[in-house]
Design a protein around this motif. Sequence first.
Motif, PDB file in Angstrom:
ATOM      1  N   PHE A   1     -17.568 -40.047 -38.905  1.00 25.70           N
ATOM      2  CA  PHE A   1     -17.397 -40.415 -40.284  1.00 25.70           C
ATOM      3  C   PHE A   1     -16.903 -39.392 -41.232  1.00 25.70           C
ATOM      4  O   PHE A   1     -16.196 -39.685 -42.211  1.00 25.70           O
ATOM      5  N   GLN A   2     -17.298 -38.240 -41.100  1.00 26.24           N
ATOM      6  CA  GLN A   2     -16.884 -37.120 -42.346  1.00 26.24           C
ATOM      7  C   GLN A   2     -15.319 -36.492 -41.917  1.00 26.24           C
ATOM      8  O   GLN A   2     -15.050 -35.586 -42.394  1.00 26.24           O
ATOM      9  N   SER A   3     -14.966 -36.900 -40.781  1.00 29.41           N
ATOM     10  CA  SER A   3     -13.595 -36.121 -40.470  1.00 29.41           C
ATOM     11  C   SER A   3     -12.589 -37.467 -40.286  1.00 29.41           C
ATOM     12  O   SER A   3     -12.878 -38.692 -40.186  1.00 29.41           O
ATOM     13  N   PRO A   4     -11.242 -37.120 -40.352  1.00 30.78           N
ATOM     14  CA  PRO A   4     -10.205 -38.213 -40.325  1.00 30.78           C
ATOM     15  C   PRO A   4     -10.198 -38.862 -38.984  1.00 30.78           C
ATOM     16  O   PRO A   4     -10.833 -38.061 -37.935  1.00 30.78           O
ATOM     17  N   PRO A   5      -9.934 -40.129 -38.671  1.00 34.08           N
ATOM     18  CA  PRO A   5     -10.002 -40.895 -37.369  1.00 34.08           C
ATOM     19  C   PRO A   5      -9.433 -39.790 -36.356  1.00 34.08           C
ATOM     20  O   PRO A   5      -8.330 -39.144 -36.559  1.00 34.08           O
ATOM     21  N   TYR A   6      -9.908 -39.935 -35.304  1.00 31.26           N
ATOM     22  CA  TYR A   6      -9.218 -38.958 -34.123  1.00 31.26           C
ATOM     23  C   TYR A   6      -8.165 -39.748 -33.373  1.00 31.26           C
ATOM     24  O   TYR A   6      -7.439 -38.890 -32.541  1.00 31.26           O
ATOM     25  N   GLY A   7      -7.670 -40.941 -33.693  1.00 32.16           N
ATOM     26  CA  GLY A   7      -6.724 -41.650 -33.214  1.00 32.16           C
ATOM     27  C   GLY A   7      -6.992 -42.376 -31.871  1.00 32.16           C
ATOM     28  O   GLY A   7      -8.010 -42.182 -31.398  1.00 32.16           O
ATOM     29  N   LYS A   8      -5.983 -43.370 -31.620  1.00 34.60           N
ATOM     30  CA  LYS A   8      -6.371 -44.465 -30.727  1.00 34.60           C
ATOM     31  C   LYS A   8      -6.591 -43.860 -29.253  1.00 34.60           C
ATOM     32  O   LYS A   8      -7.101 -44.468 -28.505  1.00 34.60           O
ATOM     33  N   ASP A   9      -5.496 -42.769 -29.118  1.00 32.76           N
ATOM     34  CA  ASP A   9      -5.301 -42.271 -27.749  1.00 32.76           C
ATOM     35  C   ASP A   9      -6.754 -41.580 -27.480  1.00 32.76           C
ATOM     36  O   ASP A   9      -7.353 -41.953 -26.213  1.00 32.76           O
ATOM     37  N   TYR A  10      -7.680 -41.312 -28.327  1.00 31.31           N
ATOM     38  CA  TYR A  10      -8.976 -40.708 -28.021  1.00 31.31           C
ATOM     39  C   TYR A  10      -9.906 -41.825 -27.870  1.00 31.31           C
ATOM     40  O   TYR A  10     -10.656 -41.853 -26.830  1.00 31.31           O
ATOM     41  N   ASN A  11      -9.857 -42.610 -28.819  1.00 31.38           N
ATOM     42  CA  ASN A  11     -10.839 -43.708 -28.791  1.00 31.38           C
ATOM     43  C   ASN A  11     -10.768 -44.754 -27.410  1.00 31.38           C
ATOM     44  O   ASN A  11     -11.768 -45.227 -27.045  1.00 31.38           O
ATOM     45  N   ASN A  12      -9.424 -44.474 -26.932  1.00 30.85           N
ATOM     46  CA  ASN A  12      -9.114 -45.522 -25.873  1.00 30.85           C
ATOM     47  C   ASN A  12      -9.825 -44.865 -24.490  1.00 30.85           C
ATOM     48  O   ASN A  12      -9.658 -45.515 -23.491  1.00 30.85           O
ATOM     49  N   LEU A  13     -10.110 -43.762 -24.786  1.00 28.07           N
ATOM     50  CA  LEU A  13     -10.694 -43.177 -23.496  1.00 28.07           C
ATOM     51  C   LEU A  13     -11.905 -43.592 -22.865  1.00 28.07           C
ATOM     52  O   LEU A  13     -12.313 -43.630 -21.967  1.00 28.07           O
ATOM     53  N   ARG A  14     -12.578 -44.248 -24.056  1.00 25.53           N
ATOM     54  CA  ARG A  14     -13.848 -45.159 -23.708  1.00 25.53           C
ATOM     55  C   ARG A  14     -13.605 -46.292 -22.681  1.00 25.53           C
ATOM     56  O   ARG A  14     -14.050 -46.587 -21.521  1.00 25.53           O
ATOM     57  N   ALA A  15     -12.470 -46.869 -22.822  1.00 24.10           N
ATOM     58  CA  ALA A  15     -11.945 -47.946 -21.733  1.00 24.10           C
ATOM     59  C   ALA A  15     -11.471 -47.358 -20.589  1.00 24.10           C
ATOM     60  O   ALA A  15     -11.940 -48.087 -19.524  1.00 24.10           O
ATOM     61  N   VAL A  16     -10.974 -46.301 -20.668  1.00 26.02           N
ATOM     62  CA  VAL A  16     -10.487 -45.634 -19.270  1.00 26.02           C
ATOM     63  C   VAL A  16     -11.873 -45.213 -18.637  1.00 26.02           C
ATOM     64  O   VAL A  16     -11.893 -45.345 -17.274  1.00 26.02           O
ATOM     65  N   MET A  17     -12.588 -44.762 -19.116  1.00 27.33           N
ATOM     66  CA  MET A  17     -13.701 -44.016 -18.494  1.00 27.33           C
ATOM     67  C   MET A  17     -14.617 -45.284 -18.062  1.00 27.33           C
ATOM     68  O   MET A  17     -15.061 -45.273 -16.949  1.00 27.33           O
ATOM     69  N   LYS A  18     -14.598 -46.263 -18.815  1.00 23.11           N
ATOM     70  CA  LYS A  18     -15.365 -47.481 -18.362  1.00 23.11           C
ATOM     71  C   LYS A  18     -14.762 -48.106 -16.801  1.00 23.11           C
ATOM     72  O   LYS A  18     -15.539 -48.668 -16.114  1.00 23.11           O
TER      73      LYS A  18
END
Length: 340
Positions: A307-324
């Motif tokens: 929350f105290q940094s700029p968003p890391y981007g969708k590619d990073y957030n989508n790693l959650r779905a990849v790992m799952k």
Amino acid sequence: ASFAASQPALRPPRNPERTPYPLHYRPYTMTASPCVLLLLLAAPLSASPLRRHRTAPRQGIRSVVQRARISSSSPDVQNGERGGEVGVVPRRMMMGGLMATGMLFGGKGRRSAAEELQQDETMMEAYFGCGCFWHVQHEMVELEEKVLSRRGKQLTSLTGYAGGKKLGDGGKVCYHNMRQVADYGRLGHAEVVNVNIPRSNLKDFSKRYFELFVKYELPGVTIVDRADPQDKGPEYRSVLGIPGGVRSPMFAEVEAACKEVLGSEWSLMEGHGNEPDTLLKRRVYVMDSNKFPFHPAEVYHQFHDDFQSPPYGKDYNNLRAVMKKEGRISETGCPEGMLA
């Protein structure tokens, strides 16, 4: 209920008492079933061909350091079918099939004991914690990509908990939740990020970890500490875990990295579990990860924006779905969200 479902990523208010389940996993590669391979190798040439099937905001730091200026311190066969009769298999073909299958058991399909030992000698797991684990995970993912050339499902950095003396019912260790299930703060654990790396790269990852401590310059004083001092409590203490802890032969690499980045004023102390907060103490507790193992965090805490940094981007957030999808992360039995 609809509100709770729409807010899975909210972090709850800081628990004044502060303490998931994380299941250890070991990635492995499975080739074709040995029985199917044996039939394939041993069958007479006249037999029908094998048909293969593929399945288809956080607050600023002013509560701790007023008006501080922050600067970074730096084919497989899954369902084989055979038509017609197999018939009598010649002895030499059967022996050839058995030998080939034996080679598979000792080769790529299944590592031999020697190869397992070699793997254990060259790879290791370590965990790192200083404040919130969201930003620590992002930094470790970036280092894996840069130093180890890993991408996507090859990445191993996962958020979790470690350093506590207790576990909840069923071995659970969970993030703060309204149901009070196995709260990691009450159990004595800290937020950490676990990574699987070559032993030769331990210093690289330790150095990057120590670089996560930032400099606060105030009139007449300079403070170096974690990047989110507003998160107070033992669960945000600084910890580093390696097999053997301070008695590990690899501890010298950690010491060298700490001295190189933070200087001799910082101390690396042996961790015994349930330590207090390290804020303003210039201290990192070194844990024996064999005694204080890593417990993976809930799915919603993986690859999360800080929350105290700029968003890391969708590619990073989508790693959650990849790992799952790859089975690298899964629900731990803990509530998936503070209101769940």
